[in-house]
Enzyme design. Structure first.
Site, PDB file in Angstrom:
ATOM      1  N   GLU A 122      47.997 115.639 -26.661  1.00 28.76           N
ATOM      2  CA  GLU A 122      46.869 115.982 -25.796  1.00 28.76           C
ATOM      3  C   GLU A 122      46.858 117.434 -25.336  1.00 28.76           C
ATOM      4  O   GLU A 122      45.867 117.900 -24.776  1.00 28.76           O
ATOM      5  CB  GLU A 122      46.864 115.048 -24.577  1.00 28.76           C
ATOM      6  N   GLU A 140      66.939 103.974 -32.674  1.00 27.56           N
ATOM      7  CA  GLU A 140      67.412 104.692 -31.494  1.00 27.56           C
ATOM      8  C   GLU A 140      68.934 104.778 -31.414  1.00 27.56           C
ATOM      9  O   GLU A 140      69.480 105.561 -30.642  1.00 27.56           O
ATOM     10  CB  GLU A 140      66.884 104.034 -30.222  1.00 27.56           C
TER      11      GLU A 140
END
Length: 322
Positions: free
Chosen positions: A95, A126
């Site tokens: 954004e 992860e």
């Protein structure tokens, strides 16, 4: 050589003591409540998040100053996370260009499991410490850059591997976690720790911890862009005018910021190639589109500085020809 069993035991011990993994006494019996009671319980927990973030403001301020300083010197900002943390990081990074008019490489997100992990759970991604380092290295990280590692638990191996690699290159390292005194706070130069505590649903850190991460990321990126001059007063002067809604917003911003009419603002936008910052400088100082854009380039798109330089040039011209 690493000892997987020892590491597993250490992880298990740490997990038992983490506040984000503990059972929340305030939401016991939530599964037997009515819908409105469930929502009240969740909302009561969510209401504590802003206070937790407030306690971390001094550390967030240090992080913003470090990020802005690095970006001013030609560095980039890299977010690194896994699961919810990685997805929130990717959202914030995506954004920044349309909101502030920055190049896409300025703020980047690195997520465990790659692009697929944005919409699917990539099991085991992860836990790979070495892959975190390799993925960050593949981005071309250098000493000018800043790396923000995000891990609610404070011990995600992928994130730790990335931060350790970043530290070895001389890049600035920042950690965001909801648990104090965890591995990430030892690795990172600046630690941001909004202690959100036990979740409404035990261990579901997509809830309060995730909300805190979103708030912190909003602050880091927005305050950095303000420091870099990508905001004029409180207007999004760098917003990309890529659709009708944003074009209308851009025109409204320009009219309010310049005090000019619809016709004058529309004409300046058209002459500037729909560059909102350039159009503002044109309307406030009488500069041409070319002059406005050159002033912006000379100040690395810092609108206030470019505008001040334009005013000085205009004042000097008027004095010389007065």
């Amino acid at each position: 050589m690493p000892n997987p069993q020892a590491e597993a035991r250490a992880t298990e011990t740490m997990t038992k003591t983490k506040a984000t993994e503990q059972r929340n006494p305030r939401t016991r019996g939530i599964d037997a409540k009515s819908t409105i009671e469930i929502l009240r319980m969740i909302h009561r927990e969510d209401a504590s998040v802003a206070k937790a973030v407030a306690s971390a403001l001094p550390a967030i301020a240090r992080a913003v100053d470090a990020i802005a300083g690095a970006l001013q010197k030609g560095g980039c900002l890299f977010y690194v996370g896994a699961g919810t943390s990685g997805r929130l990081a990717a959202l914030d990074a995506a954004e920044i260009p349309p909101t502030f008019g920055t190049p896409p490489q300025l703020v980047q997100a690195v997520i465990a499991g790659g692009r697929r992990a944005l919409t699917h759970a990539v099991e085991g991604a992860e836990d790979n410490r070495a892959k975190g380092a390799r993925d960050l290295a593949a981005c071309g990280l250098n000493t000018k850059d800043v790396v923000v590692g995000i891990a609610a638990s404070g011990g995600t191996p992928y994130v730790l591997g990335a931060l350790e690699f970043a530290k070895s290159t001389g890049a600035v390292t920042i950690g965001i976690t909801s648990n104090p005194r965890t591995p990430i706070t030892s690795v990172a130069q600046i630690s941001i720790v909004p202690a959100t505590g036990a979740e409404a649903i035990t261990g579901s850190t997509r809830m309060k911890a995730g909300t805190a991460q979103k708030l912190v990321l909003n602050m880091l990126s927005t305050a950095t862009m303000i420091r870099l001059g990508r905001v004029y007063d409180n207007w999004m002067i760098g917003v990309a005018l890529t659709n009708r809604k944003l074009q209308a917003r851009g025109l409204r911003i320009l009219m309010e910021a310049s005090g000019m009419s619809v016709a004058e603002s529309t004409r300046a936008l058209r002459q500037s190639g729909h560059n909102l910052a350039a159009a503002l400088i044109m309307l406030k100082t009488g500069a041409s589109a070319g002059q406005a854009k050159r002033l912006l380039r000379a100040t690395h798109e810092h609108v206030h500085n470019a505008l001040n330089n334009a005013k000085r040039i205009a004042n000097g011209f008027h004095k010389a020809h007065g």
